[in-house]
Design an enzyme around this catalytic site. Structure first.
Site, PDB file in Angstrom:
ATOM      1  N   ASP A  75      32.692 -20.044 -44.231  1.00  0.00           N
ATOM      2  CA  ASP A  75      32.778 -18.538 -44.035  1.00  0.00           C
ATOM      3  C   ASP A  75      32.856 -18.199 -42.519  1.00  0.00           C
ATOM      4  OD1 ASP A  75      30.114 -19.250 -43.786  1.00  0.00           O
ATOM      5  OD2 ASP A  75      29.344 -17.857 -44.872  1.00  0.00           O
TER       6      ASP A  75
ATOM      7  N   TYR B 210      31.744 -16.634 -38.843  1.00  0.00           N
ATOM      8  CA  TYR B 210      30.149 -16.784 -38.312  1.00  0.00           C
ATOM      9  C   TYR B 210      29.578 -15.333 -38.467  1.00  0.00           C
ATOM     10  CZ  TYR B 210      32.690 -20.270 -35.082  1.00  0.00           C
ATOM     11  OH  TYR B 210      33.496 -21.209 -34.596  1.00  0.00           O
TER      12      TYR B 210
ATOM     13  N   PHE C  15      36.762 -20.469 -37.257  1.00  0.00           N
ATOM     14  CA  PHE C  15      36.405 -21.296 -36.231  1.00  0.00           C
ATOM     15  C   PHE C  15      36.476 -20.694 -34.699  1.00  0.00           C
ATOM     16  CE2 PHE C  15      37.050 -24.536 -39.372  1.00  0.00           C
ATOM     17  CZ  PHE C  15      35.651 -24.882 -39.695  1.00  0.00           C
TER      18      PHE C  15
ATOM     19  N   HIS D 193      31.972 -31.182 -42.207  1.00  0.00           N
ATOM     20  CA  HIS D 193      32.189 -29.916 -41.504  1.00  0.00           C
ATOM     21  C   HIS D 193      31.757 -30.204 -40.026  1.00  0.00           C
ATOM     22  CE1 HIS D 193      31.411 -25.828 -40.136  1.00  0.00           C
ATOM     23  NE2 HIS D 193      32.142 -25.274 -41.029  1.00  0.00           N
TER      24      HIS D 193
END
Length: 215
Positions: A60, A62, A73, A182
């Protein structure tokens, strides 16, 4: 969003689950601090569907102020590079020698045909995963299925458990699916570092007559 996505998006927006999601989001944006800004929620879909070569799926957005900008990202160049992206750049450097982006924006990746998508497209400030379970997962499942069915020879890069759960949606006989932990500092050492997705991606693209990505 790009015109090429309109038939798909129009179909999804009309479905009951998305209408419920829209009501939830309207209330959330009206009463809380939500990221990214409304106009950036669908920024990933500014990429021409017919030019998409790579799909990077994260978790999801930031949840800290000023960071989320509608591309997984990516952060505005005015922001510090977040720890997950620091680790992505480290893996690029280890994998292919160097990364091309000097700061945190991944808009250059988007321009090269990378769909930078999160499993959930919005989040409440300082509350990671706060918008999970409200319909975004259904939407991104439909997006992945649509891409898998309509585009040839895509590279899907799935980072983290939420993203990896989408693997079963994808036609692995047509597409390259790369998955790992991740890149977050909490999990990067559990299989992200050393996974070499960037070189594997470019090898596949070139084998199928496409221009490799300048990472």
């Amino acid at each position: 969003m790009h015109e090429s996505w309109k038939p798909f998006l129009k179909s999804e927006f009309a479905k009951p689950y998305f209408q419920d999601l829209s009501k939830f989001l309207h209330q959330e944006y009206a009463t809380k601090t939500i990221f990214p800004r409304k106009e950036l929620v669908f920024r990933a879909f500014a990429t021409d569907l017919n030019e998409v070569k790579v799909v990077i799926l994260g978790q999801d957005p930031y949840h800290t102020p000023g960071a989320a900008e509608g591309l997984a990202f990516s952060v505005p160049n005015s922001q510090p590079i977040p720890p997950s992206l620091v680790n992505i750049y480290k893996e690029i450097d280890s994998d292919i020698g160097h990364h091309a982006n000097p700061r945190g924006s991944l808009a250059n990746w988007q321009r090269q045909g990378i769909l930078l998508l999160n499993t959930v497209l919005t989040v409440e400030a300082h509350r990671p995963k706060s918008h999970s379970g409200h319909g975004w997962e259904t939407f991104t499942t439909a997006t992945m299925q649509y891409l898998s069915a309509t585009r040839p020879h895509l590279v899907f890069i799935l980072w983290g458990r939420d993203a990896r759960n989408k693997k079963s949606l994808l036609d692995t006989s047509r597409h390259l699916v790369l998955e790992s932990a991740h890149p977050s500092p909490l999990s990067a050492h559990a299989g992200f570092f050393g996974s070499k997705p960037f070189s594997k991606c470019n090898t596949f693209l070139q084998a199928n007559g496409m221009t490799p990505i300048t990472w």
